[in-house]
Enzyme design. Structure first.
Site, mmCIF file in Angstrom:
data_model
loop_
_atom_site.group_PDB
_atom_site.id
_atom_site.type_symbol
_atom_site.label_atom_id
_atom_site.label_comp_id
_atom_site.label_asym_id
_atom_site.label_seq_id
_atom_site.Cartn_x
_atom_site.Cartn_y
_atom_site.Cartn_z
ATOM 1 N N ARG A 61 0.804 -1.221 0.000
ATOM 2 C CA ARG A 61 0.000 0.000 0.000
ATOM 3 C C ARG A 61 0.837 1.271 0.000
ATOM 4 O O ARG A 61 0.396 2.307 -0.517
ATOM 5 C CB ARG A 61 -0.979 -0.021 1.180
ATOM 6 C CG ARG A 61 -2.167 -0.917 0.928
ATOM 7 C CD ARG A 61 -3.061 -0.978 2.142
ATOM 8 N NE ARG A 61 -2.760 -2.096 3.012
ATOM 9 C CZ ARG A 61 -3.163 -2.203 4.273
ATOM 10 N NH1 ARG A 61 -3.854 -1.230 4.813
ATOM 11 N NH2 ARG A 61 -2.874 -3.267 4.972
ATOM 12 N N GLU A 98 3.322 -8.387 16.589
ATOM 13 C CA GLU A 98 2.682 -8.787 17.846
ATOM 14 C C GLU A 98 3.078 -10.236 18.182
ATOM 15 O O GLU A 98 3.428 -10.552 19.307
ATOM 16 C CB GLU A 98 1.166 -8.648 17.693
ATOM 17 C CG GLU A 98 0.445 -8.590 19.014
ATOM 18 C CD GLU A 98 -1.051 -8.371 18.814
ATOM 19 O OE1 GLU A 98 -1.463 -8.075 17.686
ATOM 20 O OE2 GLU A 98 -1.774 -8.533 19.811
HETATM 21 C C1 PRP Z 1 -0.075 -2.285 6.697
HETATM 22 C C2 PRP Z 1 -0.054 -0.836 6.273
HETATM 23 C C3 PRP Z 1 1.268 -0.346 6.810
HETATM 24 C C4 PRP Z 1 1.466 -1.201 8.071
HETATM 25 C C5 PRP Z 1 1.181 -0.389 9.301
HETATM 26 O O1 PRP Z 1 0.701 -3.011 5.785
HETATM 27 O O2 PRP Z 1 -0.102 -0.724 4.850
HETATM 28 O O3 PRP Z 1 2.334 -0.614 5.922
HETATM 29 O O4 PRP Z 1 0.523 -2.279 7.981
HETATM 30 O O5 PRP Z 1 1.355 -1.163 10.455
HETATM 31 P P1 PRP Z 1 2.514 -0.922 11.474
HETATM 32 O O6 PRP Z 1 2.622 0.563 11.726
HETATM 33 O O7 PRP Z 1 2.035 -1.669 12.670
HETATM 34 O O8 PRP Z 1 3.778 -1.487 10.906
HETATM 35 P P2 PRP Z 1 0.649 -4.606 5.648
HETATM 36 O O9 PRP Z 1 1.902 -5.153 6.259
HETATM 37 O O10 PRP Z 1 -0.654 -5.088 6.175
HETATM 38 O O11 PRP Z 1 0.765 -4.936 4.116
HETATM 39 P P3 PRP Z 1 0.321 -4.256 2.735
HETATM 40 O O12 PRP Z 1 0.762 -2.833 2.701
HETATM 41 O O13 PRP Z 1 1.076 -5.103 1.773
HETATM 42 O O14 PRP Z 1 -1.178 -4.383 2.613
HETATM 43 MG MG MG Z 2 1.718 -1.778 4.212
#
Ligand code: PRP
Ligand code: MG
Length: 177
Positions: A61, A98
């Protein structure tokens, strides 16, 4: 200031991906060109005079916002990827989740000493993802100009974890409602 109500373009989904979590879904914002453009413009305006030479973001993302922002700032776009995806020599940084741990990677030649890197992601939660990006940039000798987010969950310790960095977000949620 924004003429557009960006929060109106974030969809909140209860109990996703697990019970008790309110998921902040950015896909309506991505589907609304005026709102998407405005989010990039607001970030670009904030960092336009900051001497940014590269914009780095973690897949998936983070890429969505970092790529147009890099073009807007006339800076390099640097992909930070999950393990095993980058083809050239790379550096990894492991960070805690976590339960367990995860890792992110950056090409060793992506940033150089003296680069001024802006880090971008869609969401700040615990800050683990962004901290890993910051460490990877710094291990390569770059200076981190700031950490920019579309959405910040202020009730989680993300900002605390990123202490010492300039942290900026376009929208804040103060609880799970
Ligand atoms: C989500 C979001 C951020 C991160 C935030 O990514 O896009 O990158 O979590 O969480 P944090 O501050 O606890 O690290 P995710 O790892 O779910 O993957 P994606 O971006 O590939 O959907
Ligand atoms: Mg992410």
């Amino acid at each position: 200031m924004s003429a557009i109500d960006l929060k109106a373009h974030i969809r909140s989904i209860k109990d996703f991906p697990k019970p008790g979590i309110m998921f902040r879904d950015i896909t309506p914002l991505l589907a609304a060109p005026a709102a998407f453009r405005e989010s990039i413009r607001l970030l670009a305006d904030r960092y336009r005079d900051a001497g940014v030479t590269a914009v780095a973001a973690a897949e998936a993302r983070g890429f969505i916002f970092a790529a147009p922002l890099a073009i807007e700032l006339d800076a390099a776009f640097i992909p930070v990827r999950k393990p095993g995806k980058l083809p050239f020599d790379r550096r990894a940084f492991q960070y805690d989740l976590e339960y367990g741990s995860d890792s992110l990677e950056m090409h060793v030649d992506a940033v150089k000493t003296g680069d001024r890197v802006l880090l971008v992601d869609d969401l700040l939660a615990t800050g683990g993802t962004m901290q890993a990006c910051a460490k990877l940039a710094e291990l390569a000798g770059a200076h981190v100009v700031g950490c920019a987010f579309i959405v910040e969950l202020t009730f989680l310790p993300g900002r605390k974890k990123l202490e010492g960095y300039d942290v900026f977000s376009l929208m804040q949620y103060h609880d799970e409602n």
